[in-house]
Design an enzyme around this catalytic site. Structure first.
Site, PDB file in Angstrom:
ATOM      1  N   LYS A   1       0.766  -1.260  -0.042  1.00 54.00           N
ATOM      2  CA  LYS A   1      -0.007  -0.018   0.146  1.00 54.00           C
ATOM      3  C   LYS A   1       0.932   1.323   0.201  1.00 54.00           C
ATOM      4  O   LYS A   1       1.951   1.211   0.540  1.00 54.00           O
ATOM      5  CB  LYS A   1      -0.942  -0.127   1.349  1.00 54.00           C
ATOM      6  CG  LYS A   1      -2.132  -0.913   0.680  1.00 54.00           C
ATOM      7  CD  LYS A   1      -3.183  -0.869   1.738  1.00 54.00           C
ATOM      8  CE  LYS A   1      -4.670  -1.815   1.299  1.00 54.00           C
ATOM      9  NZ  LYS A   1      -5.366  -2.231   2.219  1.00 54.00           N
TER      10      LYS A   1
ATOM     11  N   ARG B   1      -3.667 -10.123   5.140  1.00 55.29           N
ATOM     12  CA  ARG B   1      -4.087 -10.223   3.742  1.00 55.29           C
ATOM     13  C   ARG B   1      -3.088  -9.711   2.897  1.00 55.29           C
ATOM     14  O   ARG B   1      -2.559  -8.282   2.795  1.00 55.29           O
ATOM     15  CB  ARG B   1      -5.467  -9.194   3.554  1.00 55.29           C
ATOM     16  CG  ARG B   1      -5.868  -9.417   2.130  1.00 55.29           C
ATOM     17  CD  ARG B   1      -7.055  -8.374   2.282  1.00 55.29           C
ATOM     18  NE  ARG B   1      -7.675  -8.379   0.795  1.00 55.29           N
ATOM     19  CZ  ARG B   1      -7.382  -7.566   0.017  1.00 55.29           C
ATOM     20  NH1 ARG B   1      -6.218  -6.649   0.078  1.00 55.29           N
ATOM     21  NH2 ARG B   1      -7.917  -7.644  -1.440  1.00 55.29           N
TER      22      ARG B   1
HETATM   23  N1  HH2 Z   1      -7.439  -3.897   0.932  1.00 52.40           N
HETATM   24  C1  HH2 Z   1      -8.035  -3.796  -0.246  1.00 52.40           C
HETATM   25  C2  HH2 Z   1      -8.876  -4.524  -0.690  1.00 52.40           C
HETATM   26  N2  HH2 Z   1      -9.815  -5.364  -0.002  1.00 52.40           N
HETATM   27  N3  HH2 Z   1     -10.077  -5.987   2.387  1.00 52.40           N
HETATM   28  C3  HH2 Z   1      -9.568  -6.091   3.696  1.00 52.40           C
HETATM   29  N4  HH2 Z   1     -10.128  -6.733   4.532  1.00 52.40           N
HETATM   30  N5  HH2 Z   1      -8.691  -5.273   4.070  1.00 52.40           N
HETATM   31  C4  HH2 Z   1      -7.772  -4.366   3.196  1.00 52.40           C
HETATM   32  O1  HH2 Z   1      -6.776  -3.683   3.808  1.00 52.40           O
HETATM   33  C5  HH2 Z   1      -8.116  -4.614   2.100  1.00 52.40           C
HETATM   34  C6  HH2 Z   1      -9.362  -5.359   1.404  1.00 52.40           C
HETATM   35  C7  HH2 Z   1      -7.211  -3.150  -1.406  1.00 52.40           C
HETATM   36  O2  HH2 Z   1      -5.959  -3.858  -1.740  1.00 52.40           O
HETATM   37  P1  HH2 Z   1      -6.018  -4.602  -3.303  1.00 52.40           P
HETATM   38  O3  HH2 Z   1      -7.231  -5.701  -3.222  1.00 52.40           O
HETATM   39  O4  HH2 Z   1      -4.848  -5.026  -3.428  1.00 52.40           O
HETATM   40  O5  HH2 Z   1      -6.261  -3.325  -4.233  1.00 52.40           O
HETATM   41  P2  HH2 Z   1      -7.567  -3.256  -4.989  1.00 52.40           P
HETATM   42  O6  HH2 Z   1      -8.515  -2.595  -4.055  1.00 52.40           O
HETATM   43  O7  HH2 Z   1      -7.117  -1.930  -6.010  1.00 52.40           O
HETATM   44  O8  HH2 Z   1      -8.128  -4.433  -5.867  1.00 52.40           O
END
Ligand code: HH2
Length: 282
Positions: free
Chosen positions: A223, A257
């Site tokens: 992040k 995660r």
């Molecule tokens: N962060 C993201 C998405 N979902 N869910 C939980 N529970 N906690 C988190 O910190 C979290 C989440 C964002 O990360 P990512 O899925 O890699 O990116 P994107 O939202 O751009 O798909």
């Protein structure tokens, strides 16, 4: 698979649980477009499993800062075939990363075990009753605002206190809706309407969230605040992500995660061994 949802939900004791991220999206901040095709998504899921993931979190909508919501039909079309195919291959718990009850319902129907809702059930009033009715589990995450605007001007008086109060209230709402306490996980929502100092305060104060009595999930992987601290671009944030995972685990996170499952498992092997000796916390 033969294993039931209840059996699949039994997570490993004595070590930090690793939730592997599977983004079936064209535009996720760290891996957008890499696994958007179902075959590529499945191949990546197999890799996450081979590297030691305990849970696979399948998402069809990016929630990166500035992202606009997509419609449920498109989101469903992205995640449902992947979850159905994955269910046929693994007894690991599968979660669906969505804020929409309609998408969650379709994912649970093809074998997902839990819903990872970054709005903690606030965006869709149907979410908590659905999860209760299906006997699924849920991650309730804190976010200030919504993805489109959340990073414009995040403001808190006492970020840890406010996030703890929000999560306690959402856990109470989930229980009120009929979700059993052992099916609720909480997440401070690193990067969701938070500046670098807010993310750091939440990691430093994680024990206050752990004290709420539910497993705590931390998603810091790759992040922006890690880039701000290290100077590393998004595809070079593995060392910073490992540091965040280890420090979160040391402060009581039950689940991390992450994108990089194998490396995280190696780092956590050390953190977990020390935690078992009681030398890390405090
Ligand atoms: N962060 C993201 C998405 N979902 N869910 C939980 N529970 N906690 C988190 O910190 C979290 C989440 C964002 O990360 P990512 O899925 O890699 O990116 P994107 O939202 O751009 O798909």
């Amino acid at each position: 698979m033969a294993a039931t949802r209840v059996e699949r939900r039994r997570l490993p004791e004595g070590r930090t649980v690793v939730m592997g991220i599977l983004n079936v999206t064209p535009d996720s901040f760290a891996d957008g477009g890499r696994y958007a095709a179902p075959e590529a998504a499945l191949a990546h899921a197999r890799r996450l499993i081979a590297e030691g993931a305990d849970v696979i979190d399948v998402g069809g909508e990016s929630t990166r800062p500035g992202a606009l919501p997509i419609d449920a039909t498109l989101e469903r079309a992205r995640v449902v075939p992947v979850i159905a195919a994955l269910r046929a291959e693994t007894t690991l718990p599968i979660s669906v990363d969505t804020t929409k009850a309609e998408v969650a319902a379709a994912a649970l129907a093809v074998g997902a075990d839990m819903v990872n809702d970054v709005s903690a059930g606030c965006f869709d009033a149907g979410m908590l009753p659905l999860v209760a009715e299906r006997g699924a589990a849920i991650v309730l995450m804190h976010m200030q605002g919504d993805p489109a605007t959340m990073q414009d001007a995040p403001t808190y008086g006492d970020v840890v206190g406010e996030v703890a109060a929000f999560l306690a209230a959402r856990a109470a709402a989930a229980r009120e809706a009929g979700i059993a306490a052992e099916r609720i996980w909480l997440d401070p929502g690193i990067g969701f309407g938070k500046r670098c100092e807010h993310n750091l305060a939440l990691l430093a104060g994680l024990e206050r969230l752990v004290d709420l009595g539910y497993p705590v999930v931390v998603g810091a992987s790759r992040k922006g605040f890690l880039g701000a601290l290290s100077g590393d671009p998004v595809d070079a944030r593995l060392p910073a992500s490992l540091a965040a995972a280890v420090l979160a685990a040391a402060r009581g996170a039950r689940v991390v995660r992450v994108h990089d499952v194998g490396a995280t498992r190696s780092a956590l092997a050390v953190a977990d061994a020390l935690a078992r000796l009681g030398r890390v916390r405090g």
